[in-house]
Design an enzyme around this catalytic site. Structure first.
Site, PDB file in Angstrom:
ATOM      1  N   LYS A  64      13.188  -7.758  39.056  1.00 59.69           N
ATOM      2  CA  LYS A  64      14.461  -7.417  39.686  1.00 59.69           C
ATOM      3  C   LYS A  64      14.229  -6.376  40.775  1.00 59.69           C
ATOM      4  CE  LYS A  64      19.137  -6.032  38.176  1.00 59.69           C
ATOM      5  NZ  LYS A  64      19.978  -5.699  37.004  1.00 59.69           N
ATOM      6  N   SER A 103      24.260  -8.308  36.435  1.00 52.43           N
ATOM      7  CA  SER A 103      23.698  -8.118  37.754  1.00 52.43           C
ATOM      8  C   SER A 103      22.291  -8.706  37.929  1.00 52.43           C
ATOM      9  CB  SER A 103      23.649  -6.625  38.078  1.00 52.43           C
ATOM     10  OG  SER A 103      22.738  -5.967  37.228  1.00 52.43           O
ATOM     11  N   SER A 121      23.901  -6.755  31.894  1.00 58.13           N
ATOM     12  CA  SER A 121      23.292  -7.340  33.091  1.00 58.13           C
ATOM     13  C   SER A 121      22.046  -8.198  32.860  1.00 58.13           C
ATOM     14  CB  SER A 121      22.950  -6.242  34.093  1.00 58.13           C
ATOM     15  OG  SER A 121      24.112  -5.820  34.748  1.00 58.13           O
TER      16      SER A 121
END
Lengths: 102, 491
Positions: free
Chosen positions: B79, B154, B178
């Site tokens: 990420k 997310s 997330s």
């Protein structure tokens, strides 16, 4: 409950004050939206007032961790070139910012 | 079977046996990225050159016997809020558009020490604030199962990349769901470990007391293997907790006899999609048939988790994000008059709307006069929520629950009503507040063909129980690949 409706009290002055704290400059439309958003969120958050939290200790951390110390030993060498490479502006190996003292 | 459709552990095994070279694996990954990115857009940055170079190095280390882990040489994605030395790290924000970290996050270093090849940085909601990956400055990511839908967020890019077989596994971060929610939306497995299990050093902070890094992969075994690589005590993170055992692979046992599972009936009220509800209940039934005991119970306080979370998370975000001021790195406004104006303009131009909204709320709840009414009240609520979980875990080993009230929504439908979007995190957020481990596993698809995930929640440090139950459930079903992968992939 006296503070039940704090949300209604979000005035223009309050939004300006929060903008100063947050170091954000909101344009006219953004400012109106921020006000509406915050009123709506705070109105919702006011739901917490239904809970009786008398005598409950605020919990900032789930585990009982106190200060954690370690020896201050440098392990990562000199990285000033990589660090300065990210500078928006630099001068003579320093970060350059606008004049701060008269 | 193509290289990228193998599980991470299968691919790692073939690399160890010299049936597939690291270079072949990395090239297969990069080829899949080329094929999928035009449709899915999971990545902010793809590091083709670095990955190919790294492949040679890792192959050499394997050949010399210096690395022998189960996932050595396997291509991974991380990420874009995890710092990678020399590789741009944006947090999907304009404010970090040109930021190249000078150091690597500890979790990523753990992967590298085990021989991982990082192929790129995945898309996310800006600063991890969002549930759809639509707040990214670098464009939306699409759900590989249906390109008209969001991947969740997310960590939407990491989950979409794993589902689209662009990488064998990925790292995400979970502050309020997330990892678990996008895993559920993309039909993959994602784990949010117990707080303190994975070092947060080098993770660009959103809400430090809630953030935790975790693995995302296409099955439970791969997630356990990755968790074993990244879970470790780290002196660089003062909230890192030394654990007695870091053996997670050993928990992969096809047996849930004697396991006590509780289902919070207060999660099954209005707002929960009927199909999701049926999927969760029938998945719980499967575990019951395999020997677990399953019963409904009252968790209580469910509706208070979201408001408490937004106060705490925004307060911490307001403080954490004050470092972005245009001085040492990141975006600096083009025109300004003096230092304070430079701060204000750089931040106002560099942050997106959702980030600004949360910084404003955070600054408000911490301001004098409102601190007690909001911030302290939320911390007290957090204590009560933790107590409710403690009570539940006296009776149950695991809590089984939905991940999200519905499957993935359509693109463009969520951001117009922030409060509604926040409420969709109702089943995941309390787990972060209480510091607990949670896993999302795919349990089926709905009528529209979108994946539905089940969440299993454990008491602190009890990932092993979650892995055992998740693994047992997984043995009863076949992994499904998204349509876009089946059509675009190699035969």
């Amino acid at each position: 409950m006296e503070d039940r409706k704090i949300a209604d009290k979000i005035s223009d002055e309050m939004i300006d004050y929060v903008g100063i704290l947050a170091k954000l400059e909101l344009s006219g439309r953004e400012r109106e939206e921020a006000k509406a958003d915050m009123e709506r969120m705070l109105d919702y958050i006011d739901m917490l007032n239904e809970l009786d939290t008398e005598g409950i200790e605020p919990m900032s951390h789930v585990f009982p961790i106190s200060n954690v110390f370690r020896e201050d030993i440098v392990t990562n060498g000199d990285g000033h070139e990589e660090t300065l490479a990210n500078a928006p502006l630099m001068k003579e190996n320093c970060f350059k910012v606008p004049r701060t003292i008269g | 079977m193509s290289i990228m459709s193998m599980t991470a552990v299968e691919l790692g095994s073939k690399i160890r046996k010299r049936e597939i070279s690291v270079e072949e694996a990395v090239k297969a990954s990069l080829a899949q990225v080329k094929k999928m990115e035009v449709k899915v857009h999971s990545f902010v940055t793809v590091d083709e050159e670095g990955a190919l170079k790294r492949a040679q190095k890792v192959q050499k280390l394997i050949d010399e016997g210096l690395i022998s882990g189960p996932l050595a040489g396997v291509p991974a994605a991380v990420k874009d809020n995890l710092c990678t030395a020399g590789l741009r790290t944006t947090c999907s924000s304009k404010i970090l558009e040109n930021f190249v970290p000078s150091y690597t996050a500890e979790a990523v270093q753990c992967l590298e020490r085990s021989g991982a090849v990082i192929i790129g940085k995945t898309n996310m909601d800006e600063f991890a604030m969002g549930s759809t990956t639509e707040t990214s400055y670098y464009g939306v990511t699409k759900n590989p199962w249906n390109l008209e839908h969001v991947p969740g967020g997310s960590s939407g890019g990491s989950c979409a990349a794993a589902a689209a077989e662009e990488c064998s596994y990925a790292l995400g971060s979970d502050t309020g769901g997330s990892i678990r929610q996008p895993s559920s939306f993309c039909g993959v497995v994602g784990i949010k470990p117990t707080y303190g299990t994975v070092s947060r050093y080098g993770l660009i902070a959103y809400a430090s007391s809630l953030d935790q890094i975790g693995p995302i992969a296409r099955n439970v075994t791969d997630c356990a293997a990755v968790l074993e690589m990244i879970a470790a005590h780290d002196v660089k993170d003062s909230t890192s907790v030394p654990r007695k055992s870091y053996d997670f692979m050993g928990a992969l046992v096809d047996d849930v006899r004697g396991l006590r599972i509780g289902i919070p009936q207060d999660y099954f009220t209005e707002g929960l999609d009927e199909e999701v509800k049926e999927h969760i209940l029938s998945a719980a039934k499967v575990l019951e048939e395999r020997g677990a005991s399953v019963e409904m119970f009252d968790l209580s306080l469910v509706q208070y988790a979201v408001p408490a979370y937004y106060v705490i998370a925004c307060a911490e975000a307001g403080s954490n994000l004050s470092r972005f001021d245009g001085v040492k790195y990141g975006y600096r406004a083009g025109h300004y008059e003096g230092l304070h104006d430079m701060y204000k303009r750089s931040r106002s131009e560099g942050f997106g709307a959702e980030v600004k909204r949360r910084i404003m709320l955070g600054s408000f709840v911490l301001s004098s006069g409102y601190y007690d009414a909001y911030y302290l009240k939320a911390l007290k609520t957090k204590a009560l929520i933790k107590q409710a979980f403690d009570k539940a875990f006296e009776k149950y080993d695991i809590i089984a629950a939905p991940v999200s009230p519905s499957a993935a929504p359509k693109l463009g439908k969520s951001l117009s009503d922030p409060l509604k979007m926040y409420l969709s995190d109702i089943y995941t957020i309390s787990v972060n507040l209480a510091g607990l481990p949670g896993i999302s596993i795919p349990v089926g698809t709905n009528k529209e063909g979108l994946p539905v995930g089940m969440q299993l929640i454990g008491n602190c440090y009890e990932e092993r129980k979650l892995l055992r139950a998740a693994y047992t459930f997984e043995q009863t079903r076949v992994y499904e690949r998204p349509g876009v992968v089946k059509m675009g992939g190699e035969a």
